[in-house]
Design a protein around this motif. Structure first.
Motif, PDB file in Angstrom:
ATOM      1  N   PRO A 268       5.955   2.540  49.986  1.00 47.97           N
ATOM      2  CA  PRO A 268       5.880   2.334  51.352  1.00 47.97           C
ATOM      3  C   PRO A 268       6.497   3.661  51.935  1.00 47.97           C
ATOM      4  O   PRO A 268       7.522   4.124  51.549  1.00 47.97           O
ATOM      5  N   LYS A 269       6.335   3.728  53.336  1.00 48.33           N
ATOM      6  CA  LYS A 269       6.959   4.674  54.183  1.00 48.33           C
ATOM      7  C   LYS A 269       8.325   4.635  54.588  1.00 48.33           C
ATOM      8  O   LYS A 269       8.938   5.504  54.998  1.00 48.33           O
ATOM      9  N   ASP A 270       8.661   3.255  54.779  1.00 47.94           N
ATOM     10  CA  ASP A 270      10.082   3.021  55.356  1.00 47.94           C
ATOM     11  C   ASP A 270      11.077   3.087  54.369  1.00 47.94           C
ATOM     12  O   ASP A 270      11.875   1.896  54.620  1.00 47.94           O
ATOM     13  N   THR A 271      11.460   3.874  53.483  1.00 48.91           N
ATOM     14  CA  THR A 271      12.381   3.896  52.451  1.00 48.91           C
ATOM     15  C   THR A 271      13.145   5.303  52.713  1.00 48.91           C
ATOM     16  O   THR A 271      12.541   6.175  53.064  1.00 48.91           O
ATOM     17  N   SER A 272      14.481   5.285  52.478  1.00 44.10           N
ATOM     18  CA  SER A 272      15.056   6.409  52.219  1.00 44.10           C
ATOM     19  C   SER A 272      15.331   6.850  50.829  1.00 44.10           C
ATOM     20  O   SER A 272      16.201   7.687  50.511  1.00 44.10           O
TER      21      SER A 272
ATOM     22  N   GLY B   4      20.276   2.671  45.806  1.00 44.44           N
ATOM     23  CA  GLY B   4      20.121   3.984  45.490  1.00 44.44           C
ATOM     24  C   GLY B   4      18.882   4.437  44.885  1.00 44.44           C
ATOM     25  O   GLY B   4      18.644   5.546  44.361  1.00 44.44           O
ATOM     26  N   GLY B   5      17.782   3.348  45.005  1.00 49.49           N
ATOM     27  CA  GLY B   5      16.410   3.703  44.588  1.00 49.49           C
ATOM     28  C   GLY B   5      16.028   2.615  43.514  1.00 49.49           C
ATOM     29  O   GLY B   5      15.064   1.994  43.606  1.00 49.49           O
ATOM     30  N   GLY B   6      16.792   2.731  42.306  1.00 52.42           N
ATOM     31  CA  GLY B   6      16.440   1.689  41.195  1.00 52.42           C
ATOM     32  C   GLY B   6      15.374   1.952  40.461  1.00 52.42           C
ATOM     33  O   GLY B   6      14.206   1.615  40.674  1.00 52.42           O
ATOM     34  N   HIS B   7      15.466   2.857  39.301  1.00 54.34           N
ATOM     35  CA  HIS B   7      14.274   2.973  38.454  1.00 54.34           C
ATOM     36  C   HIS B   7      14.253   1.756  37.495  1.00 54.34           C
ATOM     37  O   HIS B   7      15.130   1.126  36.998  1.00 54.34           O
ATOM     38  N   SER B   8      12.878   1.410  36.777  1.00 51.68           N
ATOM     39  CA  SER B   8      12.834   0.158  36.085  1.00 51.68           C
ATOM     40  C   SER B   8      11.772   0.688  35.167  1.00 51.68           C
ATOM     41  O   SER B   8      10.841   1.366  35.423  1.00 51.68           O
TER      42      SER B   8
ATOM     43  N   GLY C 221       6.495   1.207  41.325  1.00 43.22           N
ATOM     44  CA  GLY C 221       7.509   2.228  42.005  1.00 43.22           C
ATOM     45  C   GLY C 221       8.791   1.808  41.630  1.00 43.22           C
ATOM     46  O   GLY C 221       9.126   0.702  40.858  1.00 43.22           O
ATOM     47  N   LEU C 222      10.054   2.015  42.505  1.00 43.20           N
ATOM     48  CA  LEU C 222      11.116   1.629  42.315  1.00 43.20           C
ATOM     49  C   LEU C 222      11.681   0.310  43.045  1.00 43.20           C
ATOM     50  O   LEU C 222      10.836  -0.343  43.673  1.00 43.20           O
ATOM     51  N   ALA C 223      12.772  -0.034  42.540  1.00 38.86           N
ATOM     52  CA  ALA C 223      13.354  -1.271  43.074  1.00 38.86           C
ATOM     53  C   ALA C 223      13.617  -1.255  44.696  1.00 38.86           C
ATOM     54  O   ALA C 223      13.230  -2.471  45.362  1.00 38.86           O
ATOM     55  N   ALA C 224      13.756   0.050  45.148  1.00 43.59           N
ATOM     56  CA  ALA C 224      14.013  -0.012  46.811  1.00 43.59           C
ATOM     57  C   ALA C 224      12.653  -0.436  47.305  1.00 43.59           C
ATOM     58  O   ALA C 224      12.694  -0.864  48.592  1.00 43.59           O
ATOM     59  N   ASP C 225      11.502  -0.204  46.522  1.00 41.86           N
ATOM     60  CA  ASP C 225      10.026  -0.280  47.358  1.00 41.86           C
ATOM     61  C   ASP C 225       9.918  -1.696  47.490  1.00 41.86           C
ATOM     62  O   ASP C 225       8.782  -2.112  48.223  1.00 41.86           O
ATOM     63  N   GLN C 226      10.581  -2.627  46.497  1.00 45.10           N
ATOM     64  CA  GLN C 226      10.133  -3.974  46.653  1.00 45.10           C
ATOM     65  C   GLN C 226      10.723  -4.886  47.562  1.00 45.10           C
ATOM     66  O   GLN C 226      10.251  -5.959  47.784  1.00 45.10           O
TER      67      GLN C 226
ATOM     68  N   GLY D 122      22.918  -4.414  44.198  1.00 40.68           N
ATOM     69  CA  GLY D 122      23.944  -3.542  44.957  1.00 40.68           C
ATOM     70  C   GLY D 122      23.413  -2.225  44.965  1.00 40.68           C
ATOM     71  O   GLY D 122      22.442  -1.966  45.266  1.00 40.68           O
ATOM     72  N   GLY D 123      24.369  -1.229  44.090  1.00 37.71           N
ATOM     73  CA  GLY D 123      23.903   0.203  44.194  1.00 37.71           C
ATOM     74  C   GLY D 123      22.648   0.512  43.342  1.00 37.71           C
ATOM     75  O   GLY D 123      22.063   1.570  43.779  1.00 37.71           O
ATOM     76  N   TYR D 124      22.412  -0.493  42.646  1.00 37.28           N
ATOM     77  CA  TYR D 124      20.947  -0.070  41.800  1.00 37.28           C
ATOM     78  C   TYR D 124      19.807  -0.061  42.817  1.00 37.28           C
ATOM     79  O   TYR D 124      19.205   0.824  42.734  1.00 37.28           O
ATOM     80  N   THR D 125      19.621  -1.199  43.671  1.00 36.67           N
ATOM     81  CA  THR D 125      18.444  -1.273  44.393  1.00 36.67           C
ATOM     82  C   THR D 125      18.606  -0.246  45.793  1.00 36.67           C
ATOM     83  O   THR D 125      17.915   0.646  46.239  1.00 36.67           O
TER      84      THR D 125
END
Length: 656
Positions: free
Chosen positions: A531-535, A290-294, A301-306, A285-288
């Motif tokens: 990755p380059k294709d994240t916000s 929103g970026g998602g630190h771990s 890197g962040l959850a969104a990067d995965q 949900g909002g964790y990934t």
């Protein structure tokens, strides 16, 4: 019109007939993930046609229809005329018969909600003294709130409306910002129906998995909740070929999977995955989003990067797959642009990382364990001095600093009962000997300062087992804390002046009655290129610490105290904003009152994110107080607070 129960049977048959056939995944490399069983049951135009025929009432049928150019235009026009979301008691609020029809179409998964603590109040029909006793005993545990369709873990943001004694602000219980209805979803079709129903009837819509969110995104007065908690399917792909060129192992998780479940599953197939520190965090949900630190972020890197691909129900009700080549703008937006924005994620495919030998160390010391306050703060400074070294080694630290004999929070301004608590220093891909060597210079400084501390070491041949003992379930369920945060970049720790300012700020905050919960962490893992294709907020890539600063009050404190405490922590944070003016804040653990929050949470990505919000959700179906497009709306808070300070109020287009 046919009987409601007959309608339910026909609708269920139609949904089953419209189900997609689940593909079989071969052991060789696959380039697309198969749908989970619950994703194969989808709402389609043909299913809706069958439902319309059965209803024999076009007005009713239109309540469940997908958005099209005509309906979108009408909805947008209503929004331009400042149409607030419909609330219970309004003329346009659906009558009970409509809710019954909706429930029938859902197959009986609609829940008429009551606040979790209502069982403790005799004026509620649900009153049950025995159940109240159990609820009260478990109130501060995460599991209680996770298993309820509307309860959240930080109750300030729903309005402090219904808590059991001794945690209640008043002796009454009201619905507050707990949503009025919830859909316990088990299929994509149910999500689509809920999205269409809320959009077409102009209802407020929220999404909940666990309710962990720091800013209460899963609350909303008068809302309909999509409860994704039981979308728990998982699938392992030994070799996955992603659209972005990645070839390697991957795992597909349902959006109801929590990080502890993800970690357990990854271990079972000989891997690790990036997820949150806390047991209660929901992965999809909002964790990934929103970026998602771990605890693994300084490594990978962040959850969104995965994320390699995801499946989503958009605001128009359509179910799509998003990847770097398919619906790529949605893929970009939902990897860092925040949750509750344009749709409901139903599953996501993420990289399966190597099995990692992992070591952790936990310890604490108080001012009494040092020669005095000067030595205590010198010990804290010695930790800050090592941030760059620790992050560059791929480690993660979760620490608390405050002034309290209980070693939690800060009791009052001027309290000198200082404590430092290393909740856990976690070193992935490091043996016990390697970790001890890494922290040896810091520990030597502590020894030279005559600090007494007792390290508790844990090590295992995999990430999960070390994480499990190092990060126990945290206390939740209170309404007595307000937090703000800031990401501090590497440049702060490479400048003696800025580093000294940061150290002085820590001490000043504690002396003024605040507490700190911080992390040494990077959003750029040492093992991979981001990755380059994240916000993702660009400031994450140069971060060395994520600092959360909080203010507290008592369970019975008045709203005046809440407001003054809230304003104080927001204003005090200017100290850190000035130290790192070009950085930002992690949106999922941030201040609702953050100045220039679009820049702080999204950075240079915000203009494109806002444009996509208008494209995919022109009627503002999805809303959260810190989400993209939030500036177009206001929560007309009924508590004695300024508008949009919590979710306990009518949601309306912002007053001009």
């Amino acid at each position: 019109m046919k009987g409601i129960w007959g309608l339910g049977l026909v609708a269920s048959a139609s949904l089953a007939a419209g189900a997609a056939v689940k593909t079989t995944v071969a052991a060789t490399s696959v380039s697309d993930a198969s749908s989970f069983s619950y994703e194969s049951i989808q709402l389609t135009d043909s299913v809706l046609k069958d439902v319309s025929t059965q209803l024999e009432n076009q007005t009713l049928a239109n309540m469940f229809a997908f958005a099209n150019s005509s309906t979108s235009s009408k909805q947008t026009k209503r929004s331009l005329f400042h149409s607030c979301k419909v609330m219970p008691g309004d003329f346009l609020w659906p009558i009970d018969l409509i809710w019954d029809i909706f429930d029938a179409l859902l197959g009986g998964s609609l829940i008429k909600t009551v606040p979790l603590a209502a069982y403790c109040y005799p004026e509620w029909p649900e009153y049950d003294a025995t159940k109240c006793e159990t609820i009260t005993a478990d109130w501060l545990t995460s599991n209680l709130h996770m298993s309820d369709p509307t309860s959240i873990m930080l109750l300030l943001y729903e309005g402090r409306s219904c808590l059991p004694s001794p945690y209640n602000y008043t002796g009454t219980c009201t619905q507050g910002a707990y949503p009025t209805y919830a859909v316990n979803v088990s299929t994509v079709a149910q999500i689509q129906l809920a999205v269409n129903f809320a959009r077409n009837l102009n209802l407020r819509l929220v999404v909940k998995n666990t309710g962990h969110d720091f800013n209460g995104k899963a609350s909303g007065k008068g809302a309909l909740t999509i409860w994704t908690h039981y979308l728990k399917e998982k699938e392992y792909y030994p070799s996955f070929k992603a659209a972005n060129g990645y070839v390697g192992p991957a795992v597909k998780f349902g959006s109801g999977v929590q990080v502890w479940e993800a970690y357990e599953f990854a271990k079972s197939v000989g891997h690790s995955v990036v997820g949150g520190e806390a047991v209660t965090v929901g992965l999809g949900g909002g964790y990934t989003a929103g970026g998602g630190h771990s605890p693994l972020s300084s490594m990978y890197g962040l959850a969104a990067d995965q994320v390699l691909s995801m499946q989503v129900v958009l605001a128009d009700g359509r179910f799509i797959t998003a990847s770097s080549t398919e619906n790529s703008d949605v893929f970009w937006m939902l990897r860092g642009g925040g949750g509750s924005t344009i749709g409901v994620v139903t599953s996501l495919v993420v990289k399966a990382l190597p099995k990692l030998e992992t070591t952790s160390v936990t310890f604490n010391f108080t001012v009494s364990d040092t020669p005095g306050p000067d030595a205590f703060w010198a010990a804290v400074k010695s930790y800050l001095d090592n941030f760059e070294t620790f992050v560059d080694a791929g480690t993660y630290g979760y620490y608390y600093i405050g002034a309290s004999s209980a070693e939690i929070g800060t009791t009052y301004a001027g309290d000198t009962d200082y404590y430092f608590r290393m909740e856990s220093f976690l070193a992935p891909n490091m043996s016990l000997a390697e970790t001890k060597a890494l922290v040896a210079p810091w520990f030597e400084t502590l020894d030279n300062l005559n600090v007494t501390y007792t390290p508790w070491w844990n090590t295992a041949d995999n990430f999960h087992d070390t994480w499990e003992v190092s990060f126990p379930q945290e206390y939740v369920g209170t309404d007595v804390v307000k937090t703000a945060s800031r990401l501090l970049p590497r440049s702060v720790f490479q400048s003696d002046d800025l580093l000294n300012q940061t150290w002085a700020a820590y001490k000043d905050g504690i002396d003024k009655g605040l507490f700190i919960a911080g992390f040494h962490i990077s959003g750029t893992g040492i093992a991979v290129e981001p990755p380059k294709d994240t916000s993702v907020l660009p400031a994450w890539r140069d971060t060395l610490t994520h600092v959360i600063v909080g203010s507290e009050w008592n369970f019975t404190s008045s709203w005046d105290v809440v407001e003054s405490s809230t304003l104080f922590v927001t204003e005090w944070m200017d100290v850190l904003r000035e130290i790192a003016p070009d950085s930002g804040a992690y949106m999922s653990e941030a201040d609702l009152l953050e100045p220039n929050l679009q820049e702080a949470f999204y950075g240079v990505n915000y203009p494109r994110l806002y444009e996509l919000k208008q494209k995919y959700d022109p009627t503002g179906l999805f809303f959260a107080l810190t989400a993209v497009g939030a500036e177009d709306w206001e929560v007309q808070t009924v508590d004695p607070l300024p508008y949009s300070w919590n979710n306990n109020g009518r949601l309306c287009p912002k007053s001009s």
